[in-house]
Design a protein around this motif. Structure first.
Motif, mmCIF file in Angstrom:
data_model
loop_
_atom_site.group_PDB
_atom_site.id
_atom_site.type_symbol
_atom_site.label_atom_id
_atom_site.label_comp_id
_atom_site.label_asym_id
_atom_site.label_seq_id
_atom_site.Cartn_x
_atom_site.Cartn_y
_atom_site.Cartn_z
ATOM 1 N N TYR B 534 0.899 -0.766 -0.317
ATOM 2 C CA TYR B 534 -0.338 0.226 -0.078
ATOM 3 C C TYR B 534 0.748 0.993 -0.046
ATOM 4 O O TYR B 534 1.719 1.013 0.330
ATOM 5 C CB TYR B 534 -0.666 -0.410 0.946
ATOM 6 N N ARG B 535 0.358 2.350 -0.969
ATOM 7 C CA ARG B 535 1.255 3.940 -0.698
ATOM 8 C C ARG B 535 0.403 4.315 -0.393
ATOM 9 O O ARG B 535 -0.845 5.248 -0.658
ATOM 10 C CB ARG B 535 1.732 3.849 -2.400
ATOM 11 N N ILE B 536 0.950 5.118 0.428
ATOM 12 C CA ILE B 536 0.090 6.386 0.545
ATOM 13 C C ILE B 536 0.114 7.717 -0.024
ATOM 14 O O ILE B 536 0.985 8.226 -0.851
ATOM 15 C CB ILE B 536 0.682 7.150 2.252
ATOM 16 N N LEU B 537 -1.000 8.166 -0.240
ATOM 17 C CA LEU B 537 -1.693 9.303 -0.824
ATOM 18 C C LEU B 537 -0.738 10.223 -0.624
ATOM 19 O O LEU B 537 -0.493 11.396 -1.308
ATOM 20 C CB LEU B 537 -2.853 9.269 -1.276
ATOM 21 N N ASN B 538 -0.606 10.543 0.933
ATOM 22 C CA ASN B 538 -0.246 12.406 1.387
ATOM 23 C C ASN B 538 0.302 11.786 2.241
ATOM 24 O O ASN B 538 0.540 12.570 3.663
ATOM 25 C CB ASN B 538 -1.149 12.899 1.940
ATOM 26 N N PRO B 539 1.506 11.100 1.608
ATOM 27 C CA PRO B 539 2.836 10.933 3.112
ATOM 28 C C PRO B 539 3.048 12.355 3.730
ATOM 29 O O PRO B 539 3.188 13.025 2.800
ATOM 30 C CB PRO B 539 3.958 10.214 2.130
#
Lengths: 348, 786
Positions: B534-539
């Motif tokens: 999973y990748r964070i959209l707003n890191p």
């Protein structure tokens, strides 16, 4: 031999024995002594063999004298033998001396991470009060994390918990309340529920006192009669368990979207004990947790009849508890995992 | 929100209360006062007038002033401010004056050999926040108005700065208290002191000349008040300026200050349009404009559907709630304005502002949920404020676009229900008092909250009002009626704990690492899942962008961190859930580095593969999984040393990988392992049941064999176990050695035999010979010396 001659011989033999036993210093001289004074060629044996020459009226007396002699020499021998054994044992013990101050073959103690030490402690406390423990995923649906907690999209309190998104519908959970939504769904509107949900949570927050990852234990009780008074007592017991009986606990009204009425609990400051200092910003108290009665809307959203059921919920920060309990100066230490930090918690 | 205590005191009668009383009452009623302080703090100030101003020869910027300080006399003061000049009226700090902001006390002294008997001050030196002052006010001494009374020592009052600032945490359920009026009403209710209503002027007396329209339900209400023939005052009155300052707002010009001051009082953000620029008097709101918009500062913004935009009859003129368009700025010369009071859906404003990277005070206000039903009250009060800012004006129109549904909230309330829910014993009269204080009307069991209280919707909202009004001690903490249940740890939780404690007892330190990792760590070390994480959209940063699918990258980096800090002997573990697209898994990570001191204090040996294997075997057996149930094969994982690591399989499932890291990945010989603990915990294992043991002692026979290169220990065990020796109880490795000057490795095995009776010598010999024969036959192993 007449009786006097025998008596004389006994005296003489006894004298010789006394003189010889003193000379005995080891096992071999002890054996010599035994051969000489108790063996076949000993005076004792000779006296026994002469018993038949003793007139029968004296036999009893003489017999006793000879037996006594043998007895006395045997005792002498036994005493010496024991003495020698003790000396030998003593010598052996001395030879086996160790320096008791040398280090032991110790399995060095490992340690629980203080974060998990607190989780375990809180878990045990609540198991004692009859709670179950619930786990849930950290990548959670927006639905469970927010909507079921009475925080619809665009609700202003979403600003209070700026979360990490993965897709429009998936977030990293911003509180462990998301697990409560799962627990409520699983119980299909039937109480009682008594559960705590410990775990990691994530918010877009990063400064000296916040980390984007931290821990929470949230609790949920739903039954027909669970009251706000129950909540206050549960929290008081918890805080005294965690921080000691001397801590004073106080409650202030507050606001959370999922509870009403809502409160925050403070405990008297560790540094000043309540008189006010820099640590507690002169208030004498430190904010420690948030709680309240489950909002009827949350009950309804999660399939409970709010005219029948009521309940309370609370949430406490694990890192914050650990920092206060162990006097940890910086939340970042939890996640750096320096072995020098970790090792200090070997007792926990 | 920052509140001026003196402005609050004008709205609600606080004479009989100290500031501390008010702070305490608010804090314990749900309005935490996070901080309170003096707006400006200084004693021994006096208003002076500069009689002469001569440059000091020895300096490039100092002036020697003679300052008339009234009864204090004419003082010689050396001053470095550029704006010091003859005739100027200034604030003089006399010797003995403490300036808390600077942490100094003014003393008589000598500067460049000249006597200086005080200091001319700026507002910064009096403690005001620089961000609230103009460049001019920051760079020089404060310039007082020409009519300032020379010799007056009541300087802070003259400036309106004798005030205290309260920083009150207004929680999202009480938008009404994001205003002075709302907060004053709250304080009035809490303390039982009267709230002083502001004068209101009826809006409907003015003709409706605006054409107002909203083309979106995100703006259900849009009102305009037209004011023309404006002659603004030269300056905003000092008292208002200081109210603004105390509230954290800079004074700009009377016309701008009017908008801000009204917004502070009523909580209703106002926007002002230059009415002369829009002779059509048409204002309409759209949410489907897609195109460019030029902001007042010339910046070009690309707007899209969802952004709320105000148009005149032709073009966009304002990004609603955020900023004005080009040429739309209000200046000191503007003499005709349209004051907008509207209800824009807060989330649209917030999303637009965040997307475009814009932030303004009104956006902060509009971006919060507001009560659209308060617009009338806000405009009625605004009208009464106009004379404070304008010398002359005329209200030429008031129009409204109102598409709000009519609102009346009814709450069915039961005291009995409340006491049952709270475990309390509030009385009828206690509740009535709260209802009265909060202007909540009662008719039978029905309650009617006032229109400004959007948060009062149902029974629990009233319960909250009662609870927070009275002391928390009214409710006695007790577990009475709490449900009684049997609490327990589940099997999985219990064994998770057991394994952690086992490892701690074995000397391992538990770690806690970040779930969010960077891209490189995410690509390294996957044991179980090779799927994208999973990748964070707003890191927040690139370092924390991926939700890890594996624990080992974190384990490695923590081992390396410690080694870099000269802490080389490490035994670490972490138990953590991992979320992947497949679901949630529970993994255990292990890490070893440096030396094992356990068996020899003086001659420790480096940890090796078998240290890790031993620990893992112990963990598996703790879970009831004995070694016949799993197989080890050399690990296929590219991150591991191919000859010094193993994959663990149970049936067809990979349940773990452990061993040395590949030398290309780590130069330090790190030992790392990971188990799929969740899977292992899900496996069934037999219940513990006592099996009586034979009371006859076992017989042990030691055998040594020369090893062939291709034979594994597992092969040997298999052959022995299948040799048909029914008395065989156990086989143990007791030695593995090479003789001097020989390449042959010998393996020493202890064979344990036993039965329910005494084994006779010929039986033993028979058993041993069977084993020797089987090993020779199947694996070509020869006895040592044979």
């Amino acid at each position: 031999m007449d009786i006097n001659e025998i008596k004389l011989a006994i005296e003489k033999e006894l004298g010789a024995c006394r003189a010889d036993i003193v000379k005995v210093v080891d096992q071999s001289s002890l054996n010599d002594f035994k051969g000489l004074h108790l063996g076949k060629k000993s005076v004792c044996s000779a006296l026994f063999s002469q018993m038949r020459n003793v007139p029968s009226e004296s036999k009893q007396i003489v017999g006793k004298l000879v037996v006594d002699l043998r007895q006395e020499i045997s005792e002498m021998f036994n005493k010496k033998e024991t003495e020698l054994k003790n000396i030998a044992l003593e010598k052996q013990l001395q030879n086996e001396k160790v320096d008791i101050n040398l280090p032991g073959y110790s399995t060095k103690l490992g340690s629980k991470h203080p974060f998990f030490a607190v989780v375990d402690d809180i878990t045990d406390f609540f198991v004692g009060l009859g709670y179950d423990i619930a786990d849930g995923p950290e990548v959670e649906s927006d639905h469970n994390n927010f909507e079921m907690m009475n925080i619809p999209k665009d609700h202003p309190s979403r600003d209070m918990q700026d979360s990490f998104s993965i897709t429009d519908e998936l977030v990293l959970r911003s509180h462990t309340s998301a697990v409560q939504a799962r627990v409520m769904a699983a119980s299909k509107g039937v109480g009682p529920i008594k559960v705590i949900c410990p775990g990691k949570v994530y918010r877009r927050d990063n400064d000296a006192t916040h980390s984007h990852q931290f821990g929470q234990v949230e609790g949920l009780v739903i039954s027909e009669d669970a009251t706000f008074a129950n909540l206050l007592e549960t929290l008081t017991l918890l805080l005294k368990h965690l921080f000691g009986d001397k801590r004073k606990v106080r409650f202030r009204p507050s606001y959370f979207p999922f509870t009403e009425p809502s409160i925050e609990a403070d405990i008297s400051c560790f540094e000043c004990g309540g008189t006010g200092c820099k640590f507690c910003k002169n208030t004498g108290y430190i904010e420690i947790l948030g709680a309240g009665m489950v909002h009827p809307n949350v009950l309804r959203l999660n399939g409970f009849d709010d005219s029948k059921y009521q309940g309370f919920a609370f949430g406490i920060g694990i890192d914050r508890v650990a920092m206060l309990k162990y006097n940890i100066d910086d939340i970042k230490r939890f996640y750096t995992n320096d072995i020098r930090f970790l090792s200090e918690f070997y007792k926990e | 929100m920052l509140f001026s205590y003196s402005l609050l005191s004008k709205l609600v009668d606080l004479k009989s209360y100290s500031l501390e009383d008010v702070v305490h009452r608010l804090t314990f009623s749900g309005f935490e006062v996070e901080d309170y302080h003096h707006l400006a703090l200084a004693s021994k100030l006096v208003i002076g007038q500069i009689l002469s101003c001569e440059p000091v020869e020895e300096s490039d910027h100092l002036h020697a002033l003679k300052v008339d300080c009234g009864s204090e006399g004419v003082l010689d003061i050396i001053c470095g401010a550029k704006n010091a000049r003859t005739g100027l009226k200034v604030i003089v700090a006399l010797p003995g004056c403490e300036l808390k902001a600077l942490g100094i006390t003014i003393k008589k002294g000598y500067i460049c050999g000249r006597e200086s008997n005080g200091m001319c001050c700026s507002l910064v030196e009096l403690g005001l926040d620089k961000s609230l002052l103009s460049e001019k006010e920051i760079s020089g001494i404060h310039e007082l108005n020409a009519d300032a009374p020379v010799g007056s020592t009541d300087v802070l009052n003259y400036l309106g700065l004798n005030d205290q600032v309260l920083d009150i945490n207004v929680l999202p359920n009480r938008p009404d208290c994001l205003s002075y009026i709302g907060m004053a009403r709250e304080i009035s209710a809490l303390l039982g002191v009267p709230f002083k209503e502001l004068p209101r002027i009826d809006l409907h007396q003015f003709p409706s000349k605006f054409i107002l329209k909203s083309h979106t339900d995100k703006c259900p209400r849009f009102d305009c008040l037209g004011v023309d023939q404006i002659i603004a005052k030269k300056e905003t009155p000092n008292i208002i300026k200081s109210f603004l300052l105390a509230s954290g707002i800079r004074s700009i010009s009377p016309i701008v200050d009017l908008g801000n001051f009204s917004m502070l009082l009523t909580g209703q953000p106002l926007n002002m349009y230059n009415a002369k620029l829009n002779p059509s008097l048409t204002y309409q709101v759209f949410d489907d404009y897609e195109g460019m918009f030029t902001a007042f500062d010339g910046k070009e913004l690309k707007l899209k559907t969802g952004d709320l935009v105000v148009f005149d009859d032709k073009k966009p003129i304002c990004l609603a709630g955020i900023l004005a368009g080009q040429n739309e700025s209000i200046t000191d010369e503007t003499d005709s304005i349209a004051i907008e009071a509207a209800s824009f859906y807060h989330a649209n404003i917030r999303h637009t502002a965040i997307r475009l990277g814009l932030s303004s005070f009104s956006q902060q206000l509009f971006g919060k949920s507001r009560n659209p039903y308060m617009i009338d009250e806000a405009l009625e009060m605004t009208i009464s404020l106009l004379p404070l800012f304008f010398e002359h004006y005329r209200i030429f129109s008031y129009s409204t676009y109102n598409n709000l549904p009519s609102k009346e909230t009814k709450i069915d309330f039961s005291l009995e229900k409340m006491n049952h829910r709270l475990g309390s014993s509030y009385t009828d009269s206690q509740v009535s008092e709260v209802l009265k204080r909060y202007r909540i009307k009662k008719e039978g069991d029905l309650l009617y909250p006032p229109i400004d209280r959007v948060d009062l919707k149902e029974q629990c909202d009233i319960e909250e009002e009662v609870f927070r009004f009275y002391d928390a001690d009214e409710i006695h903490p007790s577990l009475k009626n709490s449900p009684i249940t049997a609490g327990k740890l589940s099997y999985e939780q219990k064994y998770r704990r057991r394994i952690r404690e086992f490892l701690v007892n074995k000397g391992f330190n538990e770690i806690l690492s970040f779930t969010l990792i960077d891209e490189k760590m995410d690509k390294d070390f996957r044991v179980f899942s090779q799927e994208p994480s999973y990748r964070i959209l707003n890191p927040m940063t690139k370092d924390h962008e991926y939700v890890r699918s594996d624990l080992l990258a974190s384990m490695k980096s923590i081992l390396e961190y410690n080694i870099a800090h000269k802490q080389t002997d490490l035994q670490l573990f972490e138990v953590s859930h991992v979320d992947t697209a497949h679901g949630t898994e529970l993994y255990l990570a292990l890490g070893l580095s440096g030396n094992n001191y356990l068996t020899d204090l003086v001659n420790p040996r480096p940890y090796d593969f078998f240290d890790l294997k031993g620990i893992i075997a112990d963990i598996l057996s703790l879970l009831g999984i004995n070694d016949s149930r799993y197989q080890l094969v050399y690990s296929q994982n590219k991150s591991f040393h191919p000859m010094n690591s193993a994959d663990i399989h149970i049936g067809k499932s990979l349940v773990g990988t452990f061993g040395r890291l590949h030398p290309s990945i780590s130069k330090t010989p790190l030992l790392i392992g990971e188990l799929n603990l969740g899977y292992l915990l899900s496996l069934k294992s037999g219940k513990t049941k006592f099996v009586p043991y034979s009371s006859y002692p076992m017989v042990r026979r030691d055998l040594s064999f020369a090893l062939n290169t291709n034979v594994t220990y597992r092969d040997i065990l298999n052959v022995i176990h299948k040799a048909g020796v029914s008395d065989l109880k156990d086989v143990k490795l007791f030695d593995l050695f090479k003789e001097k000057d020989s390449d042959v490795t010998y393996i020493g095995l202890s064979i344990y035999l036993g039965k329910d009776g005494t084994l006779k010598e010929d039986e033993i010999l028979g058993d041993v010979n069977k084993i020797i024969a089987a090993l020779k036959d199947k694996l070509c192993l020869k006895l040592r010396g044979e």
